[in-house]
Design an enzyme around this catalytic site. Structure first.
Site, PDB file in Angstrom:
ATOM      1  N   ASP A  44       0.841  -1.190   0.000  1.00 39.28           N
ATOM      2  CA  ASP A  44       0.000   0.000   0.000  1.00 39.28           C
ATOM      3  C   ASP A  44       0.880   1.245   0.000  1.00 39.28           C
ATOM      4  O   ASP A  44       1.627   1.483   0.951  1.00 39.28           O
ATOM      5  CB  ASP A  44      -0.877   0.006   1.263  1.00 39.28           C
ATOM      6  CG  ASP A  44      -1.790   1.227   1.310  1.00 39.28           C
ATOM      7  OD1 ASP A  44      -2.839   1.196   0.638  1.00 39.28           O
ATOM      8  OD2 ASP A  44      -1.449   2.210   2.003  1.00 39.28           O
ATOM      9  N   TYR A  49       2.929   9.720   0.014  1.00 37.98           N
ATOM     10  CA  TYR A  49       4.024   9.110   0.782  1.00 37.98           C
ATOM     11  C   TYR A  49       5.395   9.397   0.161  1.00 37.98           C
ATOM     12  O   TYR A  49       6.418   9.148   0.796  1.00 37.98           O
ATOM     13  CB  TYR A  49       3.837   7.590   0.919  1.00 37.98           C
ATOM     14  CG  TYR A  49       2.545   7.137   1.577  1.00 37.98           C
ATOM     15  CD1 TYR A  49       1.695   8.047   2.204  1.00 37.98           C
ATOM     16  CD2 TYR A  49       2.167   5.792   1.563  1.00 37.98           C
ATOM     17  CE1 TYR A  49       0.507   7.624   2.790  1.00 37.98           C
ATOM     18  CE2 TYR A  49       0.980   5.371   2.156  1.00 37.98           C
ATOM     19  CZ  TYR A  49       0.152   6.298   2.758  1.00 37.98           C
ATOM     20  OH  TYR A  49      -1.017   5.876   3.338  1.00 37.98           O
TER      21      TYR A  49
HETATM   22  N1  LIG Z   1      -5.624   6.021   3.841  1.00 39.63           N
HETATM   23  C1  LIG Z   1      -5.115   6.716   4.823  1.00 39.63           C
HETATM   24  O1  LIG Z   1      -5.510   7.861   5.095  1.00 39.63           O
HETATM   25  C2  LIG Z   1      -4.037   6.100   5.668  1.00 39.63           C
HETATM   26  C3  LIG Z   1      -3.674   6.705   6.893  1.00 39.63           C
HETATM   27  C4  LIG Z   1      -2.708   6.077   7.670  1.00 39.63           C
HETATM   28  C5  LIG Z   1      -2.133   4.909   7.235  1.00 39.63           C
HETATM   29  N2  LIG Z   1      -2.468   4.354   6.026  1.00 39.63           N
HETATM   30  C6  LIG Z   1      -1.815   3.116   5.529  1.00 39.63           C
HETATM   31  O2  LIG Z   1      -1.900   2.118   6.546  1.00 39.63           O
HETATM   32  C7  LIG Z   1      -0.591   1.660   6.857  1.00 39.63           C
HETATM   33  C8  LIG Z   1      -0.518   1.208   8.298  1.00 39.63           C
HETATM   34  O3  LIG Z   1      -0.860   2.233   9.179  1.00 39.63           O
HETATM   35  P1  LIG Z   1       0.223   3.072  10.023  1.00 39.63           P
HETATM   36  O4  LIG Z   1       1.537   3.047   9.335  1.00 39.63           O
HETATM   37  O5  LIG Z   1      -0.421   4.378  10.291  1.00 39.63           O
HETATM   38  O6  LIG Z   1       0.304   2.352  11.413  1.00 39.63           O
HETATM   39  P2  LIG Z   1       0.361   0.840  11.985  1.00 39.63           P
HETATM   40  O7  LIG Z   1       0.669  -0.130  10.901  1.00 39.63           O
HETATM   41  O8  LIG Z   1      -0.859   0.675  12.795  1.00 39.63           O
HETATM   42  O9  LIG Z   1       1.540   0.948  13.005  1.00 39.63           O
HETATM   43  C9  LIG Z   1       2.864   1.190  12.636  1.00 39.63           C
HETATM   44  C10 LIG Z   1       3.636   1.400  13.931  1.00 39.63           C
HETATM   45  O10 LIG Z   1       3.588   0.190  14.706  1.00 39.63           O
HETATM   46  C11 LIG Z   1       4.908  -0.284  14.903  1.00 39.63           C
HETATM   47  N3  LIG Z   1       4.837  -1.760  14.761  1.00 39.63           N
HETATM   48  C12 LIG Z   1       4.722  -2.472  13.613  1.00 39.63           C
HETATM   49  N4  LIG Z   1       4.647  -3.789  13.886  1.00 39.63           N
HETATM   50  C13 LIG Z   1       4.725  -3.923  15.227  1.00 39.63           C
HETATM   51  C14 LIG Z   1       4.721  -5.038  16.095  1.00 39.63           C
HETATM   52  N5  LIG Z   1       4.596  -6.296  15.632  1.00 39.63           N
HETATM   53  N6  LIG Z   1       4.853  -4.814  17.445  1.00 39.63           N
HETATM   54  C15 LIG Z   1       4.974  -3.543  17.914  1.00 39.63           C
HETATM   55  N7  LIG Z   1       4.988  -2.441  17.131  1.00 39.63           N
HETATM   56  C16 LIG Z   1       4.866  -2.627  15.790  1.00 39.63           C
HETATM   57  C17 LIG Z   1       5.746   0.369  13.844  1.00 39.63           C
HETATM   58  O11 LIG Z   1       7.068   0.539  14.303  1.00 39.63           O
HETATM   59  P3  LIG Z   1       8.329  -0.121  13.489  1.00 39.63           P
HETATM   60  O12 LIG Z   1       8.268   0.432  12.112  1.00 39.63           O
HETATM   61  O13 LIG Z   1       9.503   0.332  14.284  1.00 39.63           O
HETATM   62  O14 LIG Z   1       8.110  -1.613  13.547  1.00 39.63           O
HETATM   63  C18 LIG Z   1       5.074   1.725  13.679  1.00 39.63           C
HETATM   64  O15 LIG Z   1       5.487   2.604  14.700  1.00 39.63           O
HETATM   65  C19 LIG Z   1       0.287   2.863   6.512  1.00 39.63           C
HETATM   66  O16 LIG Z   1       1.643   2.533   6.438  1.00 39.63           O
HETATM   67  C20 LIG Z   1      -0.344   3.286   5.213  1.00 39.63           C
HETATM   68  O17 LIG Z   1       0.068   2.424   4.162  1.00 39.63           O
HETATM   69  C21 LIG Z   1      -3.439   4.931   5.258  1.00 39.63           C
END
Ligand SMILES: NC(=O)c1ccc[n+]([C@@H]2O[C@H](COP(=O)([O-])OP(=O)(O)OC[C@H]3O[C@@H](n4cnc5c(N)ncnc54)[C@H](OP(=O)(O)O)[C@@H]3O)[C@@H](O)[C@H]2O)c1
Length: 256
Positions: A44, A49
């Site tokens: 994604d 980004y």
């Molecule tokens: N459409 C939209 O408006 C929108 C908005 C936000 C996000 N998104 C998409 O959704 C994706 C995921 O959401 P997100 O990046 O906001 O947050 P997320 O995936 O909920 O969380 C990422 C965070 O969690 C940590 N993490 C990952 N795996 C872990 C584990 N197994 N144990 C503990 N901590 C862990 C990561 O740190 P480390 O990297 O250090 O592991 C990072 O700080 C985004 O990357 C993006 O592609 C879309």
């Protein structure tokens, strides 16, 4: 893990979307390459980004056939009205002829904008993306664009986790034939919740793995992001257990 262990959902005729993907907000091409090497077959990204070029390079360097990896990107709301040039720039950066899914990243200016959605439908028709969808749209906005154009979004990508579970939204999207894709599964969850901790202990997994499995067992798409080698692997290692109906219901009850 092989791809066959990552279930898919059919989001449009002939378009299979793996339920577990890799999120890349604040991630690099190196992270994406690691994810592909681990077995993820769904990435994604978004114009916003500023990493589409890195994702494209990771995909090429992985040596994987193009049709084995599902790629999503998104139109920034500020680019409404410039749909064609935006997707062409995305394709150029990614080094692809078409993406698998293109989303309106946010309702432009907070509005559904059926005119933007109509142009999305034309761009899908032209073959630049295999499916089209929206992100951060509520049910009324989904209805507005569907009624105006006769085309329903394949997907609505929204913030989602056990804490955000809302049966009305889940059922509302399902009855409209729109696949629910959750984002920020960890950031919006409480990984120390006692219900999650107890269920994780019972299965010998982490609470983060329970959160991902909860999405998969419900048929929600989920796209965790990590830039850490071990966590990229552990977030994909969720195909060796399943939650029971009772466990799913207990986790659902954490919503709201
Ligand atoms: N459409 C939209 O408006 C929108 C908005 C936000 C996000 N998104 C998409 O959704 C994706 C995921 O959401 P997100 O990046 O906001 O947050 P997320 O995936 O909920 O969380 C990422 C965070 O969690 C940590 N993490 C990952 N795996 C872990 C584990 N197994 N144990 C503990 N901590 C862990 C990561 O740190 P480390 O990297 O250090 O592991 C990072 O700080 C985004 O990357 C993006 O592609 C879309």
């Amino acid at each position: 893990m092989s791809r066959s262990e990552n279930p898919t959902v059919t989001i449009a005729p002939g378009v299979e979307m793996p339920l577990l993907g890799f999120g890349t907000w604040m991630a690099t091409g190196e992270d994406a390459r690691r994810a592909l090497d681990t077995g993820y077959r769904h990435i994604d990204t978004a114009t916003f980004y500023r990493n589409e070029d890195q994702i494209g390079r990771a995909l090429r360097d992985s040596g994987l056939p193009r049709d084995e990896v599902f790629i999503t990107t998104k139109l920034p709301q500020g680019n409404a009205g410039r749909e064609r040039e935006t997707i062409e720039a995305s394709l150029e950066a990614l080094g692809l002829d078409r993406v698998d899914l293109w989303l309106i990243h946010w309702p432009p200016g907070g509005r559904a904008r059926p005119d933007v959605w109509q142009r999305f439908a034309e761009i899908a028709e032209a073959g630049l993306t295999r499916a089209i969808g929206v992100s951060n749209y509520d049910l009324a906005q989904v209805d507005e664009i569907t009624e105006a154009t006769g085309v329903a979004p394949a997907v609505d990508q929204i913030p989602w986790s056990p804490s955000l579970f809302d049966a009305e939204v889940a059922d509302g999207l399902r009855t409209r034939g729109v696949t629910l894709e959750g984002y920020s599964p960890f950031k919006t969850a409480n990984a120390n919740d006692p219900v999650l901790t107890e269920i994780a202990r019972r299965h010998g997994v982490t609470t983060h793995q329970v959160i991902l499995r909860w999405h998969i067992d419900h048929g929600f798409v989920v796209i965790p992001k990590s830039s850490n080698r071990e966590r990229i692997v552990s977030n994909f290692d969720v195909f060796g257990f399943e939650l029971t109906a009772d466990e799913l219901a207990r986790i659902d009850a954490l919503g709201g």
